[in-house]
Design a protein around this motif. Structure first.
Motif, PDB file in Angstrom:
ATOM      1  N   GLU A 223      63.065  45.256  44.474  1.00 27.90           N
ATOM      2  CA  GLU A 223      63.274  45.459  43.032  1.00 27.90           C
ATOM      3  C   GLU A 223      64.763  45.339  42.677  1.00 27.90           C
ATOM      4  N   LEU A 224      65.600  45.900  43.546  1.00 30.13           N
ATOM      5  CA  LEU A 224      67.044  45.847  43.287  1.00 30.13           C
ATOM      6  C   LEU A 224      67.551  44.404  43.346  1.00 30.13           C
ATOM      7  N   ILE A 225      67.109  43.668  44.345  1.00 29.60           N
ATOM      8  CA  ILE A 225      67.553  42.277  44.470  1.00 29.60           C
ATOM      9  C   ILE A 225      67.136  41.481  43.227  1.00 29.60           C
ATOM     10  N   LYS A 226      65.901  41.710  42.793  1.00 21.34           N
ATOM     11  CA  LYS A 226      65.399  41.014  41.608  1.00 21.34           C
ATOM     12  C   LYS A 226      66.253  41.374  40.376  1.00 21.34           C
ATOM     13  N   LEU A 227      66.554  42.648  40.267  1.00 21.50           N
ATOM     14  CA  LEU A 227      67.366  43.097  39.126  1.00 21.50           C
ATOM     15  C   LEU A 227      68.744  42.429  39.153  1.00 21.50           C
ATOM     16  N   ILE A 228      69.390  42.423  40.307  1.00 28.19           N
ATOM     17  CA  ILE A 228      70.739  41.837  40.381  1.00 28.19           C
ATOM     18  C   ILE A 228      70.692  40.365  39.977  1.00 28.19           C
ATOM     19  N   HIS A 229      69.703  39.645  40.492  1.00 29.50           N
ATOM     20  CA  HIS A 229      69.626  38.211  40.168  1.00 29.50           C
ATOM     21  C   HIS A 229      69.279  37.956  38.705  1.00 29.50           C
ATOM     22  N   SER A 230      68.702  38.947  38.052  1.00 33.80           N
ATOM     23  CA  SER A 230      68.321  38.739  36.639  1.00 33.80           C
ATOM     24  C   SER A 230      69.506  38.978  35.696  1.00 33.80           C
ATOM     25  N   LEU A 231      70.616  39.505  36.223  1.00 31.39           N
ATOM     26  CA  LEU A 231      71.723  39.871  35.343  1.00 31.39           C
ATOM     27  C   LEU A 231      72.443  38.633  34.815  1.00 31.39           C
ATOM     28  N   ASN A 232      72.914  38.792  33.614  1.00 33.78           N
ATOM     29  CA  ASN A 232      73.564  37.681  32.947  1.00 33.78           C
ATOM     30  C   ASN A 232      75.073  37.719  33.251  1.00 33.78           C
ATOM     31  N   VAL A 233      75.477  36.974  34.271  1.00 32.31           N
ATOM     32  CA  VAL A 233      76.901  36.961  34.642  1.00 32.31           C
ATOM     33  C   VAL A 233      77.335  35.526  34.929  1.00 32.31           C
ATOM     34  N   LYS A 234      78.665  35.338  34.923  1.00 26.76           N
ATOM     35  CA  LYS A 234      79.202  34.033  35.354  1.00 26.76           C
ATOM     36  C   LYS A 234      78.987  33.945  36.861  1.00 26.76           C
ATOM     37  N   ASN A 235      79.130  32.809  37.456  1.00 29.96           N
ATOM     38  CA  ASN A 235      78.994  32.633  38.910  1.00 29.96           C
ATOM     39  C   ASN A 235      77.649  33.114  39.422  1.00 29.96           C
ATOM     40  N   LYS A 236      76.611  32.736  38.742  1.00 29.96           N
ATOM     41  CA  LYS A 236      75.288  33.226  39.121  1.00 29.96           C
ATOM     42  C   LYS A 236      74.921  32.864  40.556  1.00 29.96           C
ATOM     43  N   PHE A 237      75.577  31.820  41.078  1.00 34.85           N
ATOM     44  CA  PHE A 237      75.184  31.357  42.410  1.00 34.85           C
ATOM     45  C   PHE A 237      75.849  32.116  43.540  1.00 34.85           C
ATOM     46  N   GLN A 238      76.885  32.845  43.201  1.00 33.94           N
ATOM     47  CA  GLN A 238      77.410  33.752  44.224  1.00 33.94           C
ATOM     48  C   GLN A 238      77.964  34.985  43.526  1.00 33.94           C
ATOM     49  N   MET A 239      77.038  35.877  43.206  1.00 31.95           N
ATOM     50  CA  MET A 239      77.442  37.057  42.453  1.00 31.95           C
ATOM     51  C   MET A 239      78.196  38.016  43.355  1.00 31.95           C
TER      52      MET A 239
END
Ligand SMILES: Nc1nc2c(ncn2[C@@H]2O[C@H](COP(=O)(O)OP(=O)(O)OP(=O)(O)O)[C@@H](O)[C@H]2O)c(=O)[nH]1
Ligand SMILES: [Mg+2]
Length: 285
Positions: A103-119
């Motif tokens: 659930e945490l991994i899914k949440l982090i990937h859903s966040l709207n940030v720059k550099n989505k490919f290496q947050m």
């Protein structure tokens, strides 16, 4: 327990001030702040300086070690955080629970940030909250050292996860002054304060008094004793006797008994206990 009797505990060694400076230096790179608090002490284990890091970031608050906390009080805290703070994401967490990890991994990937490919995620919080354990679980391997005592992580370390997250593990940080002496005491019970800076027997006695007042059945069950008609010293003696903690000459060994009670609490063996509850007056600075 009256406040006057409480030993005033404070722990802000040089390495924490340094760790704080080093985090500030990295903040330009960070997209997401994962703040780890202890679910048994959700407000007092939350660094009041945290807004310095989170104000322009995505902020996830993990109420970690929820497996050790009272589940009913944890639900009340979840509601409180949602209703009284502007933290975007709050999760009741257990670093050993795979479902929560997903659930945490899914949440982090859903966040709207720059550099989505290496947050780049900062993992921060007080000593012993479980930061490095959370990181190991996200990586799926034991890449950082962990231990049930404060100050295990001594320096920053970047770690990458199989799904392209970059996580910054950081040393646990406290703050220069606890306004309320109960905060220091509670943090000591959780194992977030180095045990050489307080008198273990005093801290254990305060803990036992708290447990007798609020969780008498738990004390009776774990130590196989009865509390009825016993004063405080007799209860201490009964615990020592029940566990065979004696020194030469047949005296009870108060040092080892204190250690036992503190360790049992820290490891959640006494029961699922939360040390603070939200009230209408609860305020987060
Ligand atoms: N029961 C339980 N124990 C946990 C959980 N997360 C971490 N722990 C335990 O808590 C202890 C501290 O974990 P660490 O990951 O070393 O804590 P830390 O925040 O990195 O600590 P420092 O590096 O000292 O600041 C270890 O004994 C872990 O096994 C959890 O969710 N539940
Ligand atoms: Mg650590």
């Amino acid at each position: 327990m009256s406040d006057e009797k409480i030993e005033y505990i404070q722990w802000y060694p040089g390495h924490m001030a340094k760790a704080k400076r080093e985090i500030k230096e990295k903040m330009k790179l960070i997209n997401v702040v994962i703040e780890v608090v202890d679910a048994r002490l959700p407000i007092s284990s939350k660094n009041p300086d945290i807004n310095e890091y989170t104000w322009n970031k995505q902020h996830i608050l993990l109420m970690n070690k929820s497996d050790l906390a009272d589940p009913f009080v944890s639900e009340a805290w979840m509601d409180w955080f949602k209703g009284n703070t502007n933290i975007q994401h709050v999760m009741l967490y257990d670093a050993f629970d795979r479902r929560l990890k997903a659930e945490l991994i899914k949440l982090i990937h859903s966040l709207n940030v720059k550099n989505k490919f290496q947050m780049k995620c900062l993992v921060c919080g007080i000593p012993n909250a479980g930061k490095s354990t959370v990181i190991n679980s996200l990586i799926g391997k034991k890449k950082t050292q962990i231990g049930n005592r404060p100050g295990v992580t001594r320096g920053q370390q970047w770690l990458s996860t199989p799904d392209n997250l970059m996580l910054l593990d950081t040393p646990g940080i406290l703050w220069p002054k606890f306004d309320d002496p109960m905060v220091g005491l509670h943090l000591a019970w959780l194992g977030s304060i180095k045990d050489t800076i307080y008198e273990k027997e005093n801290i254990a006695a305060d803990l036992l008094k708290y447990l007798i007042a609020y969780y008498p059945k738990y004390v009776e069950n774990i130590y196989k004793i009865t509390l009825e008609n016993k004063n405080f010293v007799e209860i201490y003696d009964a615990i020592a006797k029940s566990r065979g903690l004696l020194i030469k000459g047949g005296e009870y060994d108060y040092s080892r008994t204190s250690e036992l009670i503190l360790n049992d609490f820290k490891n959640g063996r006494i029961g699922r206990i939360t040390l603070e509850r939200p009230t209408s007056k609860t305020f987060m600075g």
